[in-house]
Structures are given as structure tokens and as C-alpha cells.
Design a protein around this motif. Structure first.
Motif, PDB file in Angstrom:
ATOM      1  N   PRO A 110      -4.046  36.165  16.688  1.00  0.00           N
ATOM      2  CA  PRO A 110      -3.349  35.742  17.910  1.00  0.00           C
ATOM      3  C   PRO A 110      -4.013  36.225  19.193  1.00  0.00           C
ATOM      4  O   PRO A 110      -3.612  35.805  20.272  1.00  0.00           O
ATOM      5  N   HIS A 111      -4.991  37.123  19.092  1.00  0.00           N
ATOM      6  CA  HIS A 111      -5.415  37.853  20.297  1.00  0.00           C
ATOM      7  C   HIS A 111      -6.831  37.586  20.773  1.00  0.00           C
ATOM      8  O   HIS A 111      -7.176  37.953  21.896  1.00  0.00           O
ATOM      9  N   GLY A 112      -7.681  37.015  19.944  1.00  0.00           N
ATOM     10  CA  GLY A 112      -9.062  36.814  20.395  1.00  0.00           C
ATOM     11  C   GLY A 112      -9.774  35.796  19.525  1.00  0.00           C
ATOM     12  O   GLY A 112      -9.296  35.407  18.451  1.00  0.00           O
ATOM     13  N   PRO A 113     -10.946  35.327  19.999  1.00  0.00           N
ATOM     14  CA  PRO A 113     -11.661  34.269  19.272  1.00  0.00           C
ATOM     15  C   PRO A 113     -12.135  34.717  17.895  1.00  0.00           C
ATOM     16  O   PRO A 113     -12.506  35.871  17.705  1.00  0.00           O
ATOM     17  N   ILE A 114     -12.128  33.782  16.969  1.00  0.00           N
ATOM     18  CA  ILE A 114     -12.695  34.005  15.631  1.00  0.00           C
ATOM     19  C   ILE A 114     -13.758  32.930  15.423  1.00  0.00           C
ATOM     20  O   ILE A 114     -13.512  31.753  15.703  1.00  0.00           O
ATOM     21  N   ASP A 115     -14.907  33.351  14.932  1.00  0.00           N
ATOM     22  CA  ASP A 115     -15.987  32.392  14.667  1.00  0.00           C
ATOM     23  C   ASP A 115     -16.608  32.739  13.316  1.00  0.00           C
ATOM     24  O   ASP A 115     -17.509  33.571  13.225  1.00  0.00           O
ATOM     25  N   GLU A 160      -3.824  39.357  27.963  1.00  0.00           N
ATOM     26  CA  GLU A 160      -3.116  40.400  27.208  1.00  0.00           C
ATOM     27  C   GLU A 160      -3.738  41.780  27.472  1.00  0.00           C
ATOM     28  O   GLU A 160      -3.041  42.781  27.521  1.00  0.00           O
ATOM     29  N   HIS A 161      -5.051  41.788  27.597  1.00  0.00           N
ATOM     30  CA  HIS A 161      -5.735  43.066  27.809  1.00  0.00           C
ATOM     31  C   HIS A 161      -5.297  43.691  29.132  1.00  0.00           C
ATOM     32  O   HIS A 161      -5.090  44.904  29.226  1.00  0.00           O
ATOM     33  N   ARG A 186     -10.246  45.815  21.729  1.00  0.00           N
ATOM     34  CA  ARG A 186      -9.023  46.401  21.205  1.00  0.00           C
ATOM     35  C   ARG A 186      -7.941  45.329  21.203  1.00  0.00           C
ATOM     36  O   ARG A 186      -7.892  44.495  22.109  1.00  0.00           O
ATOM     37  N   ALA A 187      -7.088  45.381  20.208  1.00  0.00           N
ATOM     38  CA  ALA A 187      -5.952  44.461  20.214  1.00  0.00           C
ATOM     39  C   ALA A 187      -4.884  45.023  21.146  1.00  0.00           C
ATOM     40  O   ALA A 187      -4.759  46.242  21.291  1.00  0.00           O
ATOM     41  N   PRO A 188      -4.073  44.144  21.760  1.00  0.00           N
ATOM     42  CA  PRO A 188      -3.071  44.605  22.738  1.00  0.00           C
ATOM     43  C   PRO A 188      -1.809  45.104  22.047  1.00  0.00           C
ATOM     44  O   PRO A 188      -0.712  44.600  22.282  1.00  0.00           O
ATOM     45  N   THR A 189      -1.998  46.069  21.184  1.00  0.00           N
ATOM     46  CA  THR A 189      -0.915  46.608  20.364  1.00  0.00           C
ATOM     47  C   THR A 189      -0.908  48.110  20.593  1.00  0.00           C
ATOM     48  O   THR A 189      -1.904  48.776  20.299  1.00  0.00           O
ATOM     49  N   VAL A 227      -2.287  50.305  15.128  1.00  0.00           N
ATOM     50  CA  VAL A 227      -2.732  50.997  16.349  1.00  0.00           C
ATOM     51  C   VAL A 227      -3.751  50.201  17.166  1.00  0.00           C
ATOM     52  O   VAL A 227      -4.294  50.716  18.137  1.00  0.00           O
ATOM     53  N   GLY A 228      -4.016  48.957  16.780  1.00  0.00           N
ATOM     54  CA  GLY A 228      -4.820  48.072  17.630  1.00  0.00           C
ATOM     55  C   GLY A 228      -6.329  48.224  17.538  1.00  0.00           C
ATOM     56  O   GLY A 228      -7.061  47.491  18.205  1.00  0.00           O
TER      57      GLY A 228
END
Ligand code: PLP
Length: 410
Positions: free
Chosen positions: A203-208, A304-305, A333-336, A174-175
């Protein structure tokens, strides 16, 4: 916001048409994204020129060593890790997580506690439940009807026996994006390990990882334009301390000590190519690879957003539809976007969409407990639409039209 959809020219699969001559609309990304030419080329190039096992005294073997080292270095940049030895590879996320849970389990005592969530994909739940037979107690964070974690209850699950918290970055069903900084602080307060399933977020946003500081973080390259490879980030020293299952000649330190058997070298060449494809979506190609990736992920998130917001608003206007998960106008939010259609099973809806060239998933996507908690198991779970940079605004309009027809019984 920058229109990234021009990148779709790089994806050969996107040229496929329906029987009526319309292009297929790929909204099935959460189950695995499409793959650009550069990734396909890198895999093919490996078998064409470099194919060999590792650590030999000859050119193709040395090139294979180099390709593996490059993949580790590129994934370090992708995840924001500064630590050599922090990136291990495996068959997929699930297999790596089982290997990890067995190794961590061997260091725990009966009565020690692990916290998992009812929002997570089962690959971040079942490996921990498997430790119950060693006397490990599993605590479960419940979900709210909004498809978010119940944070009050979450905080109360911590005790001085909490040894590990296994939580997803974003829900593949559900994102929902979870408040990882808060959860990280709670784990620090009790001195427990913090493990993040970043498969859906990657796949959808930065990871640090150098900022978030997880002890372990897992993702899967086939969700971000690459081949089927699981990725494990381990904070320095964490993997070295674990009794992983391994053959005796295997290197007994990180990152190799959890890599059972020969890796998929060709796929690792593809992982590097996938990360470089992502980096190419930056506005500023002059930075180093990490900077390019960071800029690209911000572009991907923004693009995507914007599509997700239009899709969400369009679907919300259809009276027969119930959408699950947090509203899309919420920043994080993820684009799902997942929904049910009143009076139709999700399988029926997905089939009708598929027949019209809109490729979507239906079911629980292994987020089983969430689907049970939402009370939609009998309806066949959710219909899930996932966005990728190769999706276009026109595709979103066509999808809204097709879903409207299907919801009206067409
Ligand atoms: C959130 C999440 N976690 C874990 C997995 C499992 O990944 P893998 O297929 O690499 O085992 C998936 C796969 O869909 C997923 O969406």
C-alpha cells in the motif's frame, strides 16, 4: 508534496463519527485499509449482473472469466510484471504461502536449508518451519535493537545448501524496509529461491518485480483498499515446476495450478477497482496503467512519509514514549509507527485512544519474534499507528494531542 487526503471523500467509512461528534481517525490500516466506493461498487456490481462460475457457454460465465483475466492483468501492472501467467489468487497471503511452502518442500531434500527472519510476520515464517518435519533446516536472521535485520549474520547464514530465502519487504510491526537488492544478490550468488512478503509494503510504495526479480512475491489486496484476496506473483516457470496440491481437473500450469477451488470472483472485481483507485492518485493520467500506478505510488509514498515524519516528531517529544524501528527521516521506511508508553500496557493505551476515536492496533501483529526480542511482550507488545493516503495533517495533530494526554495518564 501533493496532498492526497482529498481522496478521503471516496471512502464512506471515513464519515463515521465518535459519540462526541468527532470523525473517527483511522490509523489501523496495517491491519486492513478502508475501502472506496468504487471497490464496494465493483463487488456489488458483480453480484448484481455477472454472478456465475467460470468457463460456461453463457454470458455471465464469460463475463466472470473476463473479470478474472482483468484482475490478473491489473495486478500484473500493479507489480510491474511483464509475464502472462505470473499472477495467482487465493484466500489470503497466509494460505497461499502455506500452499507454496508445501509444494516447494516436496522438491527439497533433507539437509536443505531455508532462511527466514525474526522481523517477519509469522505467515512468512511458520509455512517454512512446517518443513522441518521433512528434514529441512531453518536458519533465522536475528534482528537488532533498532528493529532492523542483522545483515552481517544474515550473509553468514548462506551455504551451498541454501534453497530459499523468505523475507519481508517491510515490517508490519515497526516499518523497517529491508535491503532487498542486497539480499537478492546473495540469493543469486548461491542459486537459491528468493521469496518476498510484500504485504506491508504494497500500500505504501512502488513494486517492480521485473527489476527486483523475486522468484515469488506475495501481497494482500485488503491492505491496499481492496477486498480480502491473497496475491501471488511467480516468476515465469517457477510455479509450473512445483507439485502443488490440486484437484485432478484443475489446470496444471501457472497461474491456476495453486488456486484450489473456486475463486472469489466478486472480490477479484474489487481488486481491479482497488488498483484503478490507486492509479487515479497519479499526477499524469495520460500514461498507461502501469505508469499511472507508478506515479501514484510515488505520490502515496511522499504524502504518507510527510505525515509520518510529523507524527514521529510529535510522538518523540512525549517523554513517556519509546518508539521502535528506524527513524522516519530515513528515506526508506514504511509509514508505520509503533511505540510503548512507560507504565501502561499497550492494550490500555490502544483502548484509551479508541475511546477517543483514534483507531490503532496493539499487540505483536504476528511479528511475534520481534516483539519478544524487543523485550516488550509483558507490556502487551506495541501500539501501532499506520498511515494511509486518506489521513490528513489535522488528524495527525489531533492524534499527537490525544496520545500526549493518554501518555500523561488521562
Ligand atoms: C507483513 C504481513 N505479511 C503477511 C500478512 C498476512 O496476510 P493475510 O492476512 O493476507 O494472510 C500480514 C497481515 O497482516 C502482514 O502484515
Amino acid at each position: 508534496m501533493k496532498d492526497l487526503s482529498v481522496c478521503r471523500q471516496q471512502f464512506p467509512s471515513l464519515y463515521r463519527m465518535t459519540e462526541n461528534g468527532e470523525p473517527l481517525i483511522y490509523l489501523d490500516g496495517p491491519g486492513g485499509s478502508q475501502v472506496p466506493y468504487s471497490v464496494i461498487g465493483a463487488i456489488s456490481e458483480y453480484y448484481t449482473r455477472h454472478n456465475a462460475n467460470t468457463h460456461g457457454q453463457f454470458v455471465t460465465s464469460q463475463e466472470s472469466d473476463q473479470i478474472i483475466a482483468q484482475a490478473r492483468s491489473d495486478v500484473k501492472a500493479f507489480l510491474g510484471s511483464g509475464a502472462d501467467g505470473s499472477i495467482s489468487f487465493g484466500q489470503n497471503m497466509t494460505t497461499l504461502n502455506f500452499l507454496l511452502s508445501q509444494a516447494i518442500g516436496a522438491t527439497l531434500q533433507p539437509g536443505d536449508e531455508i532462511i527466514v527472519t525474526d522481523l517477519d510476520h509469522d505467515s512468512n515464517v511458520a509455512p517454512w518451519i512446517a518443513l522441518e518435519n521433512r528434514g529441512i533446516i531453518i536458519r533465522r536472521v536475528p534482528v537488532t535493537v533498532a528493529g532492523t535485520l542483522n545483515l552481517d549474520e544474515f550473509e553468514h547464514l548462506f551455504s551451498n545448501r541454501t534453497r530459499l530465502v523468505a523475507v519481508g519487504w517491510a515490517s508490519n510491526a515497526v516499518g523497517t524496509v529491508n535491503p532487498l537488492d542486497t539480499i537478492r544478490q546473495w540469493t543469486k550468488d548461491v542459486g537459491s529461491l528468493f521469496l518476498v512478503d510484500a504485504v506491508h509494503w504494497a500500500p505504501h510504495g512502488p513494486i517492480d518485480v521485473s527489476r527486483l526479480q523475486p522468484d515469488f512475491l506475495l501481497c494482500s489486496a485488503y491492505k491496499f483498499f481492496g477486498p480480502h484476496i491473497g496475491i501471488l506473483y511467480s516468476a515465469p516457470g517457477r510455479l509450473d515446476a512445483l507439485p502443488t496440491l490440486r484437484v485432478r481437473p484443475q489446470v496444471p500450469v501457472a497461474p491456476e495450478k495453486i488456486e484450489t477451488g473456486t475463486l472469489n470472483h466478486a472480490a477479484l472485481a474489487g481488486v481491479s477497482a482497488a488498483i484503478r483507485f490507486i492509479a487515479s492518485l497519479t499526477d499524469d493520467p495520460t500514461g498507461d496503467l502501469r505508469e499511472q500506478i507508478h506515479g501514484a505510488m510515488q505520490n502515496i509514498y511522499g504524502y504518507e512519509h510527510k505525515l509520518a515524519k510529523r507524527l514521529y516528531d510529535g510522538l518523540r517529544a512525549i517523554p513517556e514514549i519509546t518508539i521502535y524501528g528506524p527513524p522516519v527521516n530515513q528515506a526508506d521506511r514504511a509509514p508505520t509507527i509503533s511505540f510503548t508508553v512507560h507504565g501502561q500496557s499497550s492494550e490500555q493505551v490502544a483502548r484509551k485512544l479508541g475511546q477517543r476515536g483514534v483507531l490503532v492496533w496493539d499487540g505483536d501483529f504476528y511479528a511475534m519474534t520481534l516483539v519478544d526480542q524487543l523485550g516488550i511482550r509483558d507490556q502487551g507488545g506495541l501500539v501501532r499507528l499506520g498511515l494511509a493516503p486518506y489521513n490528513t495533517a489535522e488528524e495527525i495533530e489531533r492524534t499527537i494531542n490525544v496520545v500526549t494526554e493518554v501518555a500523561h495518564g488521562a
